[in-house]
Design a protein around this motif. Structure first.
Motif, mmCIF file in Angstrom:
data_model
loop_
_atom_site.group_PDB
_atom_site.id
_atom_site.type_symbol
_atom_site.label_atom_id
_atom_site.label_comp_id
_atom_site.label_asym_id
_atom_site.label_seq_id
_atom_site.Cartn_x
_atom_site.Cartn_y
_atom_site.Cartn_z
ATOM 1 N N LEU A 9 0.831 -1.194 0.000
ATOM 2 C CA LEU A 9 0.000 0.000 0.000
ATOM 3 C C LEU A 9 0.869 1.248 0.000
ATOM 4 O O LEU A 9 2.016 1.207 0.467
ATOM 5 C CB LEU A 9 -0.882 0.015 1.252
ATOM 6 C CG LEU A 9 -1.818 -1.168 1.444
ATOM 7 C CD1 LEU A 9 -2.411 -1.158 2.843
ATOM 8 C CD2 LEU A 9 -2.915 -1.138 0.394
ATOM 9 N N SER A 10 0.315 2.344 -0.480
ATOM 10 C CA SER A 10 1.005 3.629 -0.480
ATOM 11 C C SER A 10 0.124 4.690 0.160
ATOM 12 O O SER A 10 -1.096 4.653 0.025
ATOM 13 C CB SER A 10 1.323 4.085 -1.912
ATOM 14 O OG SER A 10 2.275 3.241 -2.503
ATOM 15 N N VAL A 11 0.762 5.627 0.846
ATOM 16 C CA VAL A 11 0.089 6.829 1.334
ATOM 17 C C VAL A 11 0.481 7.948 0.378
ATOM 18 O O VAL A 11 1.669 8.150 0.112
ATOM 19 C CB VAL A 11 0.541 7.183 2.769
ATOM 20 C CG1 VAL A 11 -0.026 8.534 3.190
ATOM 21 C CG2 VAL A 11 0.115 6.090 3.747
ATOM 22 N N ILE A 12 -0.510 8.648 -0.160
ATOM 23 C CA ILE A 12 -0.247 9.739 -1.099
ATOM 24 C C ILE A 12 -0.937 11.003 -0.591
ATOM 25 O O ILE A 12 -2.110 10.976 -0.222
ATOM 26 C CB ILE A 12 -0.750 9.386 -2.514
ATOM 27 C CG1 ILE A 12 0.014 8.175 -3.055
ATOM 28 C CG2 ILE A 12 -0.619 10.595 -3.450
ATOM 29 C CD1 ILE A 12 -0.528 7.612 -4.348
ATOM 30 N N VAL A 13 -0.173 12.084 -0.547
ATOM 31 C CA VAL A 13 -0.725 13.393 -0.202
ATOM 32 C C VAL A 13 -0.363 14.337 -1.346
ATOM 33 O O VAL A 13 0.804 14.436 -1.725
ATOM 34 C CB VAL A 13 -0.137 13.928 1.124
ATOM 35 C CG1 VAL A 13 -0.692 15.323 1.429
ATOM 36 C CG2 VAL A 13 -0.435 12.981 2.279
ATOM 37 N N GLU A 14 -1.360 14.991 -1.904
ATOM 38 C CA GLU A 14 -1.126 15.973 -2.970
ATOM 39 C C GLU A 14 -1.748 17.297 -2.567
ATOM 40 O O GLU A 14 -2.889 17.328 -2.103
ATOM 41 C CB GLU A 14 -1.753 15.510 -4.298
ATOM 42 C CG GLU A 14 -0.991 14.409 -4.973
ATOM 43 C CD GLU A 14 -1.527 14.108 -6.371
ATOM 44 O OE1 GLU A 14 -0.769 13.551 -7.153
ATOM 45 O OE2 GLU A 14 -2.697 14.440 -6.664
ATOM 46 N N ARG A 15 -0.977 18.360 -2.751
ATOM 47 C CA ARG A 15 -1.486 19.700 -2.451
ATOM 48 C C ARG A 15 -0.901 20.673 -3.464
ATOM 49 O O ARG A 15 0.276 20.591 -3.806
ATOM 50 C CB ARG A 15 -1.042 20.162 -1.068
ATOM 51 C CG ARG A 15 -1.530 19.297 0.053
ATOM 52 C CD ARG A 15 -2.143 20.096 1.184
ATOM 53 N NE ARG A 15 -2.611 19.190 2.218
ATOM 54 C CZ ARG A 15 -2.236 19.232 3.473
ATOM 55 N NH1 ARG A 15 -1.393 20.151 3.878
ATOM 56 N NH2 ARG A 15 -2.708 18.386 4.342
ATOM 57 N N GLU A 16 -1.712 21.633 -3.872
ATOM 58 C CA GLU A 16 -1.176 22.736 -4.666
ATOM 59 C C GLU A 16 -0.806 23.835 -3.674
ATOM 60 O O GLU A 16 -1.607 24.232 -2.837
ATOM 61 C CB GLU A 16 -2.177 23.250 -5.689
ATOM 62 C CG GLU A 16 -1.526 24.275 -6.589
ATOM 63 C CD GLU A 16 -2.211 24.421 -7.930
ATOM 64 O OE1 GLU A 16 -1.766 25.290 -8.697
ATOM 65 O OE2 GLU A 16 -3.171 23.694 -8.208
ATOM 66 N N ILE A 17 0.448 24.257 -3.750
ATOM 67 C CA ILE A 17 0.976 25.258 -2.829
ATOM 68 C C ILE A 17 1.338 26.497 -3.647
ATOM 69 O O ILE A 17 1.997 26.376 -4.680
ATOM 70 C CB ILE A 17 2.212 24.690 -2.081
ATOM 71 C CG1 ILE A 17 1.792 23.435 -1.294
ATOM 72 C CG2 ILE A 17 2.813 25.724 -1.148
ATOM 73 C CD1 ILE A 17 2.908 22.753 -0.561
#
Length: 136
Positions: A9-17
């Protein structure tokens, strides 16, 4: 048939900064800034460099795997039986940078670590955003 291969499994966090990749890169690679949003460390952005991330609960053993300034940073993350890889990807956008963090390598029997990382990375990335916002 390979019986040793298990799905991870993978943990993914995406944010536009709303800042350029160069500014976010500083917070990802300068030890005093990493300490502000993640943990105490002896990080250097050099492939092969071994470093520790240290907190009250213990330490994470890491090794830098890939460095592409202002674009990609990848390192191993080993703690309490978890052998994973953290990869940061910075993609310029019209409004700043799309920041993507992926921690891959959680085995199905590591649900507690996976759940902890899922919440932990949300907080860490939020802290990273605050550090970047405070940079001159």
């Amino acid at each position: 048939m390979n019986e040793t291969s298990t799905e991870t499994l993978s943990v993914i966090v995406e944010r536009e900064i709303p800042y350029p990749p160069e500014k976010i890169w500083r917070a990802l690679t300068q030890p005093h800034l990493i300490e502000e949003w993640l943990m105490k460390n002896d990080f250097k952005p050099v492939v092969g460099h071994r470093f520790d991330l240290r907190a009250d609960w213990g330490a994470v053993d890491c090794q830098v795997l890939a460095v592409e300034p202002n674009k990609t940073l990848s390192y191993t993350w080993g703690a309490y039986g978890l052998e994973s890889v953290v990869t940061w990807t910075l993609t310029p956008t019209g409004a700043g940078t799309l920041l993507r963090m992926e921690q891959s390598g959680f085995r199905p029997d590591q649900q507690q670590a996976y759940q902890g990382a899922t919440g932990g990375w949300q907080r860490f990335v939020g802290g990273l955003e605050r550090v970047v916002a405070g940079l001159e």
